[in-house]
Structures are given as C-alpha cells and as structure tokens.
Design an enzyme around this catalytic site. Structure first.
Site, PDB file in Angstrom:
ATOM      1  N   LYS A   1       9.915   4.961   7.141  1.00 41.25           N
ATOM      2  CA  LYS A   1      10.301   3.953   6.281  1.00 41.25           C
ATOM      3  C   LYS A   1      11.465   4.272   5.219  1.00 41.25           C
ATOM      4  CE  LYS A   1       5.408   2.092   5.725  1.00 41.25           C
ATOM      5  NZ  LYS A   1       4.329   2.215   5.214  1.00 41.25           N
TER       6      LYS A   1
ATOM      7  N   HIS B   1       8.698  -1.548   9.340  1.00 40.43           N
ATOM      8  CA  HIS B   1       8.949  -2.414   8.307  1.00 40.43           C
ATOM      9  C   HIS B   1       8.110  -2.205   7.027  1.00 40.43           C
ATOM     10  CE1 HIS B   1       5.229  -4.951   9.428  1.00 40.43           C
ATOM     11  NE2 HIS B   1       4.915  -3.771   9.392  1.00 40.43           N
ATOM     12  N   ARG B   2       8.160  -2.992   5.925  1.00 44.42           N
ATOM     13  CA  ARG B   2       7.133  -2.784   4.857  1.00 44.42           C
ATOM     14  C   ARG B   2       6.455  -4.191   4.978  1.00 44.42           C
ATOM     15  NH1 ARG B   2       7.317   1.785   1.580  1.00 44.42           N
ATOM     16  NH2 ARG B   2       5.197   1.140   1.290  1.00 44.42           N
ATOM     17  N   SER B   3       5.323  -4.108   4.255  1.00 46.95           N
ATOM     18  CA  SER B   3       4.525  -5.575   4.337  1.00 46.95           C
ATOM     19  C   SER B   3       5.208  -6.665   3.437  1.00 46.95           C
ATOM     20  CB  SER B   3       3.255  -5.413   3.740  1.00 46.95           C
ATOM     21  OG  SER B   3       3.321  -4.890   2.377  1.00 46.95           O
TER      22      SER B   3
ATOM     23  N   HIS C   1      -3.588  -6.236   2.733  1.00 46.27           N
ATOM     24  CA  HIS C   1      -2.498  -7.009   3.377  1.00 46.27           C
ATOM     25  C   HIS C   1      -3.348  -8.397   3.598  1.00 46.27           C
ATOM     26  CE1 HIS C   1       0.344  -3.748   4.779  1.00 46.27           C
ATOM     27  NE2 HIS C   1       0.337  -3.887   3.538  1.00 46.27           N
TER      28      HIS C   1
ATOM     29  N   GLU D   1      -2.816   6.125  12.181  1.00 44.49           N
ATOM     30  CA  GLU D   1      -1.964   6.441  11.096  1.00 44.49           C
ATOM     31  C   GLU D   1      -2.750   6.343   9.777  1.00 44.49           C
ATOM     32  OE1 GLU D   1       1.280   3.360  10.745  1.00 44.49           O
ATOM     33  OE2 GLU D   1       1.232   3.598   8.683  1.00 44.49           O
TER      34      GLU D   1
ATOM     35  N   GLU E   1       1.474  -9.474   7.023  1.00 47.31           N
ATOM     36  CA  GLU E   1       2.097  -8.969   8.354  1.00 47.31           C
ATOM     37  C   GLU E   1       2.144  -9.751   9.393  1.00 47.31           C
ATOM     38  OE1 GLU E   1       1.756  -4.807   9.002  1.00 47.31           O
ATOM     39  OE2 GLU E   1       2.728  -4.347   6.910  1.00 47.31           O
TER      40      GLU E   1
ATOM     41  N   SER F   1       0.844  -1.111  -0.260  1.00 44.04           N
ATOM     42  CA  SER F   1       0.127   0.074   0.073  1.00 44.04           C
ATOM     43  C   SER F   1       0.875   1.226   0.013  1.00 44.04           C
ATOM     44  CB  SER F   1      -0.819  -0.200   1.360  1.00 44.04           C
ATOM     45  OG  SER F   1      -0.429   0.550   2.438  1.00 44.04           O
TER      46      SER F   1
ATOM     47  N   GLN G   1      -6.447  -1.496   7.384  1.00 45.32           N
ATOM     48  CA  GLN G   1      -5.352  -2.248   7.067  1.00 45.32           C
ATOM     49  C   GLN G   1      -4.541  -2.834   8.238  1.00 45.32           C
ATOM     50  OE1 GLN G   1      -2.407  -0.920   3.718  1.00 45.32           O
ATOM     51  NE2 GLN G   1      -0.969  -0.636   5.583  1.00 45.32           N
ATOM     52  N   GLU G   2      -4.432  -2.054   9.496  1.00 43.92           N
ATOM     53  CA  GLU G   2      -3.824  -2.731  10.564  1.00 43.92           C
ATOM     54  C   GLU G   2      -4.487  -2.103  11.940  1.00 43.92           C
ATOM     55  OE1 GLU G   2       0.382  -1.278  10.204  1.00 43.92           O
ATOM     56  OE2 GLU G   2       0.265  -1.575   7.970  1.00 43.92           O
TER      57      GLU G   2
ATOM     58  N   ASP H   1       1.891   8.628   7.050  1.00 38.72           N
ATOM     59  CA  ASP H   1       2.703   7.337   6.363  1.00 38.72           C
ATOM     60  C   ASP H   1       2.528   7.965   4.864  1.00 38.72           C
ATOM     61  OD1 ASP H   1       3.769   5.199   5.216  1.00 38.72           O
ATOM     62  OD2 ASP H   1       2.304   3.852   5.750  1.00 38.72           O
TER      63      ASP H   1
ATOM     64  N   LYS I   1       7.296  -0.408  14.411  1.00 39.95           N
ATOM     65  CA  LYS I   1       6.135  -1.075  14.083  1.00 39.95           C
ATOM     66  C   LYS I   1       6.898  -2.154  13.017  1.00 39.95           C
ATOM     67  CE  LYS I   1       3.198   0.352  10.025  1.00 39.95           C
ATOM     68  NZ  LYS I   1       1.758   0.825   9.623  1.00 39.95           N
TER      69      LYS I   1
ATOM     70  N   ASP J   1      -3.880   1.542  11.693  1.00 38.73           N
ATOM     71  CA  ASP J   1      -3.489   2.080  10.344  1.00 38.73           C
ATOM     72  C   ASP J   1      -4.587   1.823   9.386  1.00 38.73           C
ATOM     73  OD1 ASP J   1      -2.338   2.906   8.365  1.00 38.73           O
ATOM     74  OD2 ASP J   1      -1.009   1.794   8.034  1.00 38.73           O
TER      75      ASP J   1
HETATM   76  P1  PGA Z   1       2.858  -1.264   3.099  1.00 37.96           P
HETATM   77  O1  PGA Z   1       2.253  -0.910   4.228  1.00 37.96           O
HETATM   78  O2  PGA Z   1       4.150  -1.911   3.505  1.00 37.96           O
HETATM   79  O3  PGA Z   1       2.271  -2.650   2.377  1.00 37.96           O
HETATM   80  O4  PGA Z   1       3.116   0.015   1.990  1.00 37.96           O
HETATM   81  C1  PGA Z   1       2.651  -0.498   5.404  1.00 37.96           C
HETATM   82  C2  PGA Z   1       1.831   0.503   5.930  1.00 37.96           C
HETATM   83  O5  PGA Z   1       0.958   1.246   5.293  1.00 37.96           O
HETATM   84  O6  PGA Z   1       1.875   1.215   6.874  1.00 37.96           O
HETATM   85 ZN    ZN Z   2       0.761   2.783   6.850  1.00 36.95          ZN
END
Ligand code: PGA
Ligand code: ZN
Length: 427
Positions: free
Chosen positions: A339, A367-369, A156, A287, A207, A43, A165-166, A314, A390, A244
C-alpha cells in the site's frame, strides 16, 4: 521536453467514506498538468507512516487534512520547484529529507505521497506515454489477478458483520484479465442472489462487498463457494478464495476474540482454525492471519501453512523494507501487501517490492478502504508486474475504476501483456 516542476498545489477533497483526504496538482514547465489523490485506511497498521490529520474537532470530527495540504503548498512546493519531475528518486528523497522523521510524522505521508504520485503522472503525461509504461522497468507486462472483496466484515461493516474483514474471490483460472473480471462480477451477483434467498440484507460495506450479519465466520466461505458454482465456475480451479481476517482488529492481550462465535482463541488455536478452513475451502491466501506484533504466532502460521498457501503480511510489514527484511530473515510470511500510503513514496514502495521479489515472495498491491477515483495503483501493479491487485468488489465507483483502468490497459497492450493467473500465487 522540460519536465521541471513549475507549480505544486494541494487541496482537501473527500474520500469514499466522506472523510477528507489530500489531492495534489502538479504543473510542469512544459505546461503538463497532472493530479493525484491519496487513499486512507480504517484498519491501519500501528507502524504505518503517519497520515497527518488536523485533530481540530470543529472540522470533520478532527479528520481534516488542512495541515498536510499546507505542508505541500508552503514547504514541499517551494523545495521541489524547478526540480526535474522525471527524477522520481530525487523528488522522493528530497521530501524524505525535508520531513526528517522516520515515519513522515512532520509533513505527513498523505502530503508526501500525493506529490510523489502526481510527479510520476505528470512526467508520463508530458512524454505522452501511459503511466504503467513510465513506471515500468521492462516491456513484458503482466496483468494482475483481481482479488475482489465480495463480503466485508470487521471494521469495514458498520453493523457487526463477520469478525473477518475480507472474503475475496480470485479468478486465477481465467485466460485473461477481462474474463477474470467478468467471472468475478458474475459470482458477485450470484452471491447477491444467495444472500437474498437467505433473507440477508445486501447493503454493501466500505469496499463494495456485501456485509450481512452472518451466522459464523465460516458461513461466508460456504456461501461464496456456492456462488462460484452457481455462476458456472469451478471453485479452486477457476476461482479461488482469499481471506483477510485483519486479525490485529480482534486481538486483545495476545488472544483472538471471535465475537461471532463466542470464542477466544490462543494463536496456536487460531492457526488450527485456519488450517481447517484451508482443508475445507479453496483458499489461496490468508492476509494478516495473526496480529501485527504477534511474530511468534506468525512464525507458527508460516510453518503450518506456508507451503500450502500464500501468507500475506499487511499490518505486520506496512510496506516497510525494514519489516519485510525482518520477515524474510525470520521465516515469517511468504508474501507482502503493498500500500503506497503505508510508506509514503513511490520510490520506497518500489524498493519494498524489489526486496520481497528477491526473496521469492508473492506481491499484492492494494487499495485502502477509503479511496478516491484515482486509479494510480492499476498502472502501478502492471508496471511492477506484481501479479495481483486487491481493490474491492466490482461495486462502488472508486473500486470499479481501478478494474476498468486495467481493462483499458489490457486492450492497449494486446499481445504485449500476459495474465498473471495462478502462477502469481507462491506456495
Ligand atoms: P484498510 O484495510 O484500508 O481499512 O486499512 C485494508 C486491509 O486491511 O487490507
Ligand atoms: Zn489487510
């Protein structure tokens, strides 16, 4: 010790999703060898530095990184040969100049970051000091609060989980890092038991968090609060929650589409929705509550919730100093997600952190996914005293490796390190 660069060699490896990514080996004149691997998002923010892909449909559906690999081996390697790897700024600026574009489109942020991280690791190894110490600016170390993504939705989760997403658990009340990790893992298992009782599948998303097809975007918050209690902890006091939603993913033409609830919300309605969630659950941060280009919505969110919780940007900031500066000036957000591959060098990432810190903002390394077992970010988080990391659920090797590296760092530092705890959250 001569830490000038002898050779740099990149190769294509696979990440945790089975997609190609860049790995870089560096050898110094003193024969120290170091390696780094680059993560990859799903994402991704529109304004991120360019992750160079081959777009050759005959290989990995176009996702190959042989061009980025060749850029390291034939362009970056000769340019950096003989340069002092200990001068991180010079290494990074040389690559930025070689690339010559504002977003690393020519050489690829994936090519550049692999070299940037491998150079840092090589020097740490050659000096026989830990990476966090080499990258650290002082010796009062801070171990981060782990932000553990225990329930995955959005892109994800492949089977239409939550729109958000999270959903992360954040053991901010723990006395130290290893206890925080223990509380988090116990809560993760309590959540698994709860999901089983509800006959939800407990297969995991990218994740490592569970990714059930929940009844609403709010249900995970109820389940997680219950799981915290069942694991024996106090929601809010011992363990808080971070969200998030990654709302750029469900924003269409300025409106937010919550498919799971059959609702389409205007920005101000989504802000009210979040406010109700913050009133009801022990939420410490949100986030990407609004989409990457919705600066007006973000401003409203900051006005409504900016004194109560941490609002982390982000996609809107993509670790870019210019965008963070704009956020600070506009009174948008009070915290930034960091990131390394969104910007592409260790040096630039550090300046974004310095800028955000100067404004009193919260810092969250991430991290990244799509990940590898490279645990660079664990050391980087400690080195920069970011206070929060995270890096997914306590599940899947590429996630757990970062947490395990922090256990090793904590053990090594002993009394020289403090646990960031709740103080790491601004409000
Ligand atoms: P991504 O997502 O690593 O798939 O971009 C992580 C996030 O949105 O924080
Ligand atoms: Zn994010």
């Amino acid at each position: 010790m001569d830490s000038s660069i002898k050779t740099i060699h990149a190769r294509e490896i696979l990440d945790s999703r089975g997609n190609p990514t860049v790995e870089v080996d560096i050898v110094l004149e003193n024969d120290t060898r170091a390696r780094a691997a680059v993560p990859s998002g799903a994402s991704t923010g529109k304004h991120e530095a360019i992750e160079l892909r081959d777009h050759d449909k005959k290989r990995f559906g176009g996702r190959g990184v042989l061009t980025a690999v060749a850029n390291v081996n034939t362009i970056i390697a000769p340019a950096l040969s003989g340069m002092n790897a200990g001068d991180q700024e010079q290494i990074d600026h040389t690559m930025i100049t070689l690339d010559g574009t504002p977003n690393k489109a020519r050489l690829g942020a994936n090519a550049i970051l692999g070299v940037s991280m491998a150079a840092a690791r090589a020097v740490a190894l050659s000096r026989d000091i830990p990476l966090y110490e080499y990258l650290g600016s002082d010796h009062r170390y801070l171990l981060p609060v782990p932000m553990m993504n225990v329930l995955n939705g959005g892109v994800h989760a492949q089977w239409q989980g939550a729109d958000f997403q999270e959903y992360m658990i954040v053991p901010c009340g723990a006395p130290d890092f290893h206890t925080a990790l223990q509380w988090g893992a116990e809560t993760y298992h309590a959540l698994q038991d709860l999901l089983k009782k509800k006959k939800y599948p407990t297969a995991v998303g990218d994740e490592g968090g569970f990714a059930p097809k929940v009844a609403s975007n709010e249900e995970p918050l109820e389940l997680i609060t219950l799981a915290i209690r069942q694991a024996g902890y106090r929601p809010g006091t011992d363990i808080g929650i971070s969200l998030d939603p990654a709302s750029s993913g469900f924003c269409h033409a300025g409106k937010y589409e919550l498919k799971h609830e059959g609702k389409t919300l205007a920005p101000e309605e989504l802000v009210r929705y979040y406010t109700r969630l913050v009133d009801t659950y022990p939420i410490l941060s949100i986030e990407d509550g609004l989409a990457e280009d919705d600066w007006t919505g973000w401003k409203l969110l900051t006005k409504e919730l900016g004194t109560r919780i941490e609002l982390i940007g982000d996609d809107i900031f993509v670790t870019s100093p210019e965008l963070v500066k704009r956020g600070i000036e506009a009174g948008v957000a009070n915290s930034v997600l960091i990131k390394l591959n969104q910007i592409g060098t260790v040096t630039e990432t550090r300046s974004t952190i310095d800028l955000a810190r100067g404004a009193g903002w919260g810092i969250n390394v991430s991290h990244r996914s799509g990940e590898t077992v490279d645990s660079f970010i664990a050391d980087f988080t400690v080195a920069t005293s970011a206070g929060k990391l995270k890096t997914g659920a306590p599940c899947r090797g590429e996630r757990v490796e970062k947490y395990n590296e922090l256990l090793r760092i904590e053990e090594e530092l002993g009394g020289r390190a403090a646990y960031a705890g709740r103080k790491a959250f601004v409000r």
